[in-house]
Design a protein around this motif. Structure first.
Motif, PDB file in Angstrom:
ATOM      1  N   GLN A   1       0.819  -1.224   0.000  1.00 52.36           N
ATOM      2  CA  GLN A   1       0.000   0.000   0.000  1.00 52.36           C
ATOM      3  C   GLN A   1       0.847   1.267   0.000  1.00 52.36           C
ATOM      4  O   GLN A   1       1.927   1.306   0.591  1.00 52.36           O
TER       5      GLN A   1
ATOM      6  N   ARG B   1      -6.236   2.564  -3.732  1.00 56.41           N
ATOM      7  CA  ARG B   1      -6.538   1.836  -2.497  1.00 56.41           C
ATOM      8  C   ARG B   1      -5.409   1.990  -1.476  1.00 56.41           C
ATOM      9  O   ARG B   1      -4.896   1.014  -0.937  1.00 56.41           O
TER      10      ARG B   1
ATOM     11  N   THR C   1     -13.326  -0.903   4.458  1.00 52.63           N
ATOM     12  CA  THR C   1     -13.254  -0.327   3.109  1.00 52.63           C
ATOM     13  C   THR C   1     -14.150  -1.122   2.170  1.00 52.63           C
ATOM     14  O   THR C   1     -14.666  -2.186   2.532  1.00 52.63           O
TER      15      THR C   1
ATOM     16  N   GLU D   1     -16.547   7.142  -0.089  1.00 50.78           N
ATOM     17  CA  GLU D   1     -16.338   6.061  -1.065  1.00 50.78           C
ATOM     18  C   GLU D   1     -15.646   4.857  -0.416  1.00 50.78           C
ATOM     19  O   GLU D   1     -15.563   3.803  -1.020  1.00 50.78           O
ATOM     20  N   ARG D   2     -15.125   5.055   0.790  1.00 52.93           N
ATOM     21  CA  ARG D   2     -14.508   3.981   1.572  1.00 52.93           C
ATOM     22  C   ARG D   2     -13.393   3.259   0.799  1.00 52.93           C
ATOM     23  O   ARG D   2     -13.256   2.051   0.877  1.00 52.93           O
ATOM     24  N   THR D   3     -12.611   4.052   0.072  1.00 52.24           N
ATOM     25  CA  THR D   3     -11.546   3.472  -0.750  1.00 52.24           C
ATOM     26  C   THR D   3     -10.196   3.443  -0.046  1.00 52.24           C
ATOM     27  O   THR D   3      -9.253   2.839  -0.551  1.00 52.24           O
ATOM     28  N   THR D   4     -10.095   4.123   1.108  1.00 55.34           N
ATOM     29  CA  THR D   4      -8.830   4.089   1.854  1.00 55.34           C
ATOM     30  C   THR D   4      -9.088   3.563   3.261  1.00 55.34           C
ATOM     31  O   THR D   4     -10.143   3.817   3.836  1.00 55.34           O
ATOM     32  N   ASN D   5      -8.133   2.822   3.796  1.00 51.53           N
ATOM     33  CA  ASN D   5      -8.168   2.441   5.210  1.00 51.53           C
ATOM     34  C   ASN D   5      -7.343   3.481   5.961  1.00 51.53           C
ATOM     35  O   ASN D   5      -6.189   3.713   5.630  1.00 51.53           O
TER      36      ASN D   5
ATOM     37  N   ASP E   1     -13.220  -2.897  -0.009  1.00 53.05           N
ATOM     38  CA  ASP E   1     -12.584  -4.200  -0.206  1.00 53.05           C
ATOM     39  C   ASP E   1     -12.577  -5.042   1.073  1.00 53.05           C
ATOM     40  O   ASP E   1     -11.893  -6.067   1.129  1.00 53.05           O
TER      41      ASP E   1
ATOM     42  N   GLY F   1      -7.221   7.153  -3.120  1.00 56.11           N
ATOM     43  CA  GLY F   1      -8.403   6.291  -3.082  1.00 56.11           C
ATOM     44  C   GLY F   1      -8.411   5.296  -4.233  1.00 56.11           C
ATOM     45  O   GLY F   1      -8.624   4.101  -4.039  1.00 56.11           O
ATOM     46  N   GLU F   2      -8.154   5.800  -5.457  1.00 50.75           N
ATOM     47  CA  GLU F   2      -8.162   4.914  -6.629  1.00 50.75           C
ATOM     48  C   GLU F   2      -7.123   3.798  -6.487  1.00 50.75           C
ATOM     49  O   GLU F   2      -7.346   2.676  -6.922  1.00 50.75           O
TER      50      GLU F   2
END
Lengths: 399, 399
Positions: B24, B93, B232, B133-137, B234, B90-91
């Protein structure tokens, strides 16, 4: 806002160096430890009507953690937004100010130099693109700090070293003149004249001879010489490095032959010091690199891409500048290069040649200067007919 | 790497808070003055196989120069790459870690508060988008510093204040437990249970009553309550704020009526302190704002867009948490909000409602919490039939 000397450097950088205009976005590249100077630039730029001052602080200790702990294969990764920011600054016709002078001498000495060589940050390749497209008005200035002072003057106590560094930096920046701007106009005038005379001779090659150095550097047919007195595509004049004492061109990257010995140590931005450097060139490429310290880091750098082992710049410095006479080694290329003639591995400057030679200028993601000049270095121009013309002898122009 | 206590906070943030995964990119948001903590996060994240740790240092002194000197009409400008970086994180992740705790208390006190209110940095609107959008932790943790300690404990000398702040921060972070991770699992379990019971009751509104407060907050039909235990898109679990003691929802932004008195000071990220705040709401909008200090800055904030004067969050805090019992005012919303029930002006959280209510959640470029809870606050749920159900009395759950 703290030490007023930072404000004087900032004012010179904003007004005379980058020439910041009302409404511009100003990208500031500083290191942790250069906050006072960055804030002074913000104050000066906003005072001139800047739209936004975007200070990015680089932290060499974070980089150290990366070199120590990150997976090997990730070390050359750069997040896409680093380059995008710079390209956007160009598209928006922003200004740029950066500070030089190390904040963490020796911080990388104990690291694996091959791993270190894979991480070029804070340098990013898009810098070269933006410089070549001439879309930003920019400058770099030295920023005195206590750690840097201790490196330059190890025999003085901390306070004395710091004050001595300030005195010398103010001297080479001509801030000890009543009118620093006028002093710079005069010196830049001399450099622009030398560059024009060199360009007019259209040499096919330069021959550099001195202790440990016997090097021929081929030049490009349409190549011109320039002083660090630039104009953007929109005609905005700026001085990209202050202080500046050099005239330079981008040579033919396929026709460097012979060997050179560096006359001063050079320092990577992250603090790695390369001492006692010698390089042998064949058909333009550095085929042998030796050094007392830092050789591995440099070998790793020149292996990063095809152009990294070839020359992107050759620059001549006369003995009239203010840096050479001090005899000080600043361990900061942007100052030390202006004490002596130098050459640079890596990317060249497309704006120095005609359209027909644009693709011949060296291309690389890196650019690293190293000093080969001294008062014992003789520079001879070689014309297309093989005529040899003295250019620089004992640091004095012969043209 | 300096004080080992920063390493323990960093480890908690990286491992338990953001739950950083190998490969990440980790965006770190720190202020100048929080370097030790940022470096400790870099070390921890790279040690877990992070691909890149991108530390952005915000400098409140640069912002001060802007508020003092920049042209008025430019003060709400944000360079496009600020948001682009966050959206790209975000994109890709990525993970995010931010530090809270002021580094420059009082720095903005003497500034024109209306001008100050136009500049929301370091907050940017894309934070809300990426959170929704919950794309990042991601997580935020407190970072002790000497200036912050002096603000919190003005009667202690600098060293004693700093040590006291460390002791309290380690306590509320449960770093004084043998197994902080297990302690957090247990507390989060309790909060998730309370949130589930609240969600199950499907209240039409909450009625909050206490000294200076008589407020009804309408809720959305599909609204659910949550603890700060996120996943997220994911399925990567993370704790967005440590410490956390709250359960929260996003209310109906058109149905807040009545008045509230803040029970603790609140602090803008740039250091402006708002004391003695009272707010009156009509049809969801804050129509009257008064305060002993900082009222202008807040009025300017809630005028920035349509949603800024409406509520995006209502959160309940019981008396079992570790922050309330200390009696300390940290002048840091992310800690103080977890001492007491609170409401927030500005953007809400779309993920807390069903698809049919997504467009009804409040939308704004800002989000500002303020504390209205105390052990004297009673919270009553009102069902669609008008039935009144005790929810929180004297800080104890009644459900």
């Amino acid at each position: 806002m703290g030490d007023p000397r930072y404000s004087r450097i900032a004012e010179l950088a904003v007004v005379r160096g980058a020439n910041v205009q009302p409404g511009q976005i100003v990208g500031v590249a500083a290191s942790v430890g250069q906050e006072e100077a960055a804030r002074a630039v913000a104050e000066s730029a906003y005072g001139r009507g800047a739209k936004f001052v975007d200070v990015m602080y680089f932290d060499p200790w974070v980089k150290r953690a990366r070199i120590l702990h990150a997976p090997e294969e990730t070390l050359d990764f750069v997040p896409p937004w680093y380059g995008q920011r710079l390209l956007a600054l160009g598209e928006l016709r922003g200004a740029r100010v950066s500070f030089n002078g190390t904040v963490a001498p020796g911080l990388t000495d104990d690291l694996d130099q091959a791993r270190l060589g894979r991480d070029q940050l804070p340098f990013i390749r898009e810098v070269g693109q933006v410089v070549n497209e001439r879309t930003t008005n920019w400058t770099g200035v030295p920023c005195p700090s206590r750690p840097w002072a201790k490196l330059v003057f190890p025999d003085l106590d901390e306070e004395a070293a710091y004050e001595r560094l300030w005195t010398e930096v103010e001297h080479v920046l001509r801030l000890d003149e009543d009118d620093p701007n006028a002093a710079w106009e005069e010196r830049i005038g001399v450099l622009v004249g030398s560059a024009a005379r060199l360009s007019g001779r259209r040499f096919d090659a330069l021959h550099l001879e001195g202790p440990g150095t016997d090097l021929t550097v081929g030049l490009l047919p349409s190549g011109t010489w320039m002083a660090a007195d630039f104009e953007t595509v929109d005609g905005l004049r700026h001085l990209p490095n202050l202080p500046t004492e050099e005239v330079f061109t981008s040579p033919d990257p396929t026709r460097t032959e012979g060997h050179v010995a560096a006359t001063r140590p050079l320092v990577f931005r992250d603090g790695t010091i390369i001492r006692g450097l010698t390089v042998r060139f064949e058909e333009g490429r550095a085929v042998q690199i030796d050094a007392e310290t830092g050789a591995d880091a440099l070998r790793s750098l020149v292996a990063m891409d095809e152009g990294a082992s070839r020359l992107g710049e050759v620059a001549l410095v006369d003995r009239e500048g203010r840096i050479g006479p001090l005899g000080t080694i600043f361990y900061e290329t942007l100052l030390d290069e202006n004490a002596a003639s130098h050459i640079a591995f890596g990317g060249g400057f497309g704006f120095l040649v005609g359209d027909e030679d644009k693709t011949r200028v060296n291309s690389s993601a890196t650019h690293l200067d190293f000093m080969i000049g001294s008062n014992e270095l003789s520079v001879t121009g070689i014309t297309g007919d093989g005529e040899r013309v003295p250019v620089l002898v004992e640091g004095r122009w012969q043209l």
